[in-house]
Enzyme design. Structure first.
Site, PDB file in Angstrom:
ATOM      1  N   LYS A 182    -102.205  46.126  54.456  1.00 27.14           N
ATOM      2  CA  LYS A 182    -103.333  45.300  53.980  1.00 27.14           C
ATOM      3  C   LYS A 182    -103.683  44.264  55.047  1.00 27.14           C
ATOM      4  CE  LYS A 182    -103.637  41.461  51.875  1.00 27.14           C
ATOM      5  NZ  LYS A 182    -104.821  40.809  52.501  1.00 27.14           N
ATOM      6  N   GLU A 255     -92.725  37.387  60.133  1.00 25.21           N
ATOM      7  CA  GLU A 255     -93.137  36.582  61.298  1.00 25.21           C
ATOM      8  C   GLU A 255     -94.069  35.506  60.757  1.00 25.21           C
ATOM      9  OE1 GLU A 255     -94.778  34.731  63.363  1.00 25.21           O
ATOM     10  OE2 GLU A 255     -95.754  36.095  64.769  1.00 25.21           O
ATOM     11  N   CYS A 289     -99.352  31.741  66.870  1.00 32.89           N
ATOM     12  CA  CYS A 289     -98.093  31.175  66.367  1.00 32.89           C
ATOM     13  C   CYS A 289     -97.200  30.686  67.498  1.00 32.89           C
ATOM     14  CB  CYS A 289     -97.391  32.182  65.479  1.00 32.89           C
ATOM     15  SG  CYS A 289     -97.367  33.812  66.180  1.00 32.89           S
ATOM     16  N   GLU A 385     -97.666  23.188  61.333  1.00 25.26           N
ATOM     17  CA  GLU A 385     -98.466  24.080  62.181  1.00 25.26           C
ATOM     18  C   GLU A 385     -99.950  23.821  61.899  1.00 25.26           C
ATOM     19  OE1 GLU A 385     -98.222  28.355  61.325  1.00 25.26           O
ATOM     20  OE2 GLU A 385     -98.140  28.723  63.474  1.00 25.26           O
TER      21      GLU A 385
END
Ligand code: NAD
Length: 491
Positions: A182, A255, A289, A385
């Site tokens: 997906k 991840e 990331c 983040e």
């Protein structure tokens, strides 16, 4: 620069599973061009019936694909890579339309590595091996087998839609698994194109794509047919996936982003560091990331580095895909723009915005290249983040110019490791011993020395702590998509 930039946008996207296109029961998701903020197509909001159909195709295909030879899988992946390379312009145009990325950079920095990564896993399929065989007990021979796990459920993010799809499917397929994937709700287009392209070279139902939202993702990762689930995305999503997988003990591969510290010591080449941090901090609008966003500068270079980064930021151009000068395009969505600008709007009084910190006029989800100094370790712009074009710079040792080199080094390591994330980091110094000492001490899955952000297919990408577990790329990723069996025979 690709030539085929005029590929027209599809009016309606469809799911691709069981070797064919399928209109969703609900066509309901708007797909937006983030450079204009305009809806340009729609994608199915897939629900259980579509997810079930994709899994049923993948389960059937495993009977065939799971028994292919490594050579057959290699050949199929090489053909997929060759065809993707031949159709690169079409994929670049679609990826740029769906993400707003600069066309030139997408063609030079994303398509070639994606093709190369497919070729790496094609070759890797041939060299996967059991590690030992022998007589470990008198009268018996033992050996180990690496086997595919079965059907794998995968969920990808929106920052590198095509490349993340390849990082997920290439090792899974190379090992003999079949896939239901997906893509992120905002960026389904190139993953669907990839599924159709790949179908020519794979048994029907080997690689299936269903589009949808988080709820669809939850259906994909909790499906009983999936034996392993894999996601790249936020920590929140990763935790939810791990919880869903716990219900029937599926294997999990995560991840989940990062907050990469960049340690610049007094003896570093500040000019080179500033140029590299700018490139690695703003590439893909900072939606990476491993982005170089949390700079820790030694007292002797702090002010010079802040000035150099601010100057570089002022010279960095953001613009639509067709702008050849643009280093990066818009943020992925209105929500991501809100998130990024929110961090800057909420900066505490101790912080100082050295460059940027605003939205350029005009349509689209653009945000200017931003440098912030004066932050303290507990400030949210340092701990969380941001996933946008915002670089923060802190002093390694606050307010103590008289610290020894050893004290600065020890403090820098503590500061760098003071995070829940553990994906990537870099150290900048001319001292080889320090580079190695600091690399050994950093709690991150990757440490770069005097560089930041390059990746190669042969080396693992994956983190520690809340950045997740499991590796992408490299033989480690291929192994993650296998199970180990011991066979023991009486002689
Ligand atoms: P997200 O984690 O919600 O979305 C990523 C993917 O996971 C999407 O396909 C989404 O549909 C799916 N998903 C979300 N929840 C799920 C669940 N419970 N089960 C199954 N699938 C699920 O990310 P977001 O909300 O779009 O972005 C928020 C933040 O996440 C970003 O600001 C960034 O910090 C981080 N992020 C990290 C990466 C990365 O490369 N690690 C990529 C995208 C976003």
């Amino acid at each position: 620069m690709p030539t085929d930039t005029t590929t027209s946008a599809p009016q309606q996207l469809r799911n691709f599973y069981a070797g064919d296109w399928h209109a969703g029961a609900d066509a309901g998701m708007d797909v937006v061009d983030p450079a204009t903020a305009q809806v340009y197509t729609h994608a199915p909001l897939s629900r259980q019936a579509e997810v079930d159909a994709a899994y049923s195709a993948a389960a059937k295909a495993f009977d065939t694909w799971g028994h292919t030879t490594p050579a057959e899988r290699q050949l199929a992946l090489l053909k997929i890579a060759d065809t993707l390379e031949a159709r690169a312009d079409e994929f670049v145009a679609a990826e740029s339309r769906n993400t707003g990325k600069p066309l030139g950079l997408t063609a030079s920095e994303e398509l070639p590595p994606a093709v190369d990564q497919l070729r790496f896993f094609a070759g890797a399929a041939r060299v996967l091996e059991g590690k030992s065989a022998g007589e470990y007990m008198a009268g018996f021979t033992s050996y180990t087998r690496r086997e595919p796990i079965g059907v794998v459920g995968q969920v990808t993010p929106w920052n590198y839609p095509l490349m993340m799809a390849i990082w997920k499917i290439a090792p899974a397929l190379a090992a003999g698994n079949t896939v239901v994937l997906k893509p992120a709700e905002t960026t389904p287009e190139t993953t669907l194109l990839l599924a159709e392209l790949a179908a020519e070279f794979l048994p029907e139902g080997t690689f299936n794509v269903v589009t949808g939202d988080r709820e669809t993702g939850a259906m994909v990762v909790s499906h009983p047919a999936a034996k392993l689930v894999s996601i790249t995305g936020s920590v929140r999503a990763g935790m939810q996936v791990a919880q869903a997988a716990a219900a029937d003990l599926k294997r999990v591969h995560l991840e989940l982003g990062g907050k990469a510290p960049v340690l610049v010591f007094d003896d570093a080449d500040v000019v080179a560091a500033a140029a590299a941090i700018t490139e690695a901090g703003y590439f893909n609008a900072g939606q990476d990331c491993t982005a170089a966003t949390r700079v820790l500068a030694a007292p002797g270079v702090h002010d010079e580095l802040v000035a150099a980064l601010a100057e570089q930021a002022r010279g960095t151009v953001t613009g639509p895909p067709s702008d050849p000068d643009a280093a990066y395009g818009p943020l992925n969505s209105a929500a991501q723009l809100e998130k990024v600008s929110g961090f800057v709007d909420r900066l505490p009084d101790n912080a100082s915005v050295e460059a940027g910190g605003s939205r350029p006029d005009g349509p689209g989800f653009f945000y200017s290249p931003t440098v912030v100094s004066g932050l303290r370790s507990g400030d949210e712009a340092v701990t969380d983040e941001i996933f946008g074009p915002v670089i923060t710079v802190q002093k390694m040792v606050e307010g103590s110019a008289g610290s020894s080199a050893e004290e600065v080094e020890a403090q820098a390591i503590r500061q760098a490791n003071d995070t829940r994330y553990g994906l990537a980091s870099s150290v900048w110094t001319a001292d080889h011993g320090r580079a190695l000492r600091v690399s050994n001490a950093l709690n991150f899955g990757c440490v770069w020395i005097n560089t930041h952000i390059p990746l190669v297919a042969e080396m693992p990408h994956g983190g520690f702590g809340h950045s997740g577990y499991g590796k992408d790329l490299s033989m480690y990723s291929l192994e993650d998509y296998t199970r180990v069996k011991h066979v023991m025979s009486a002689l």
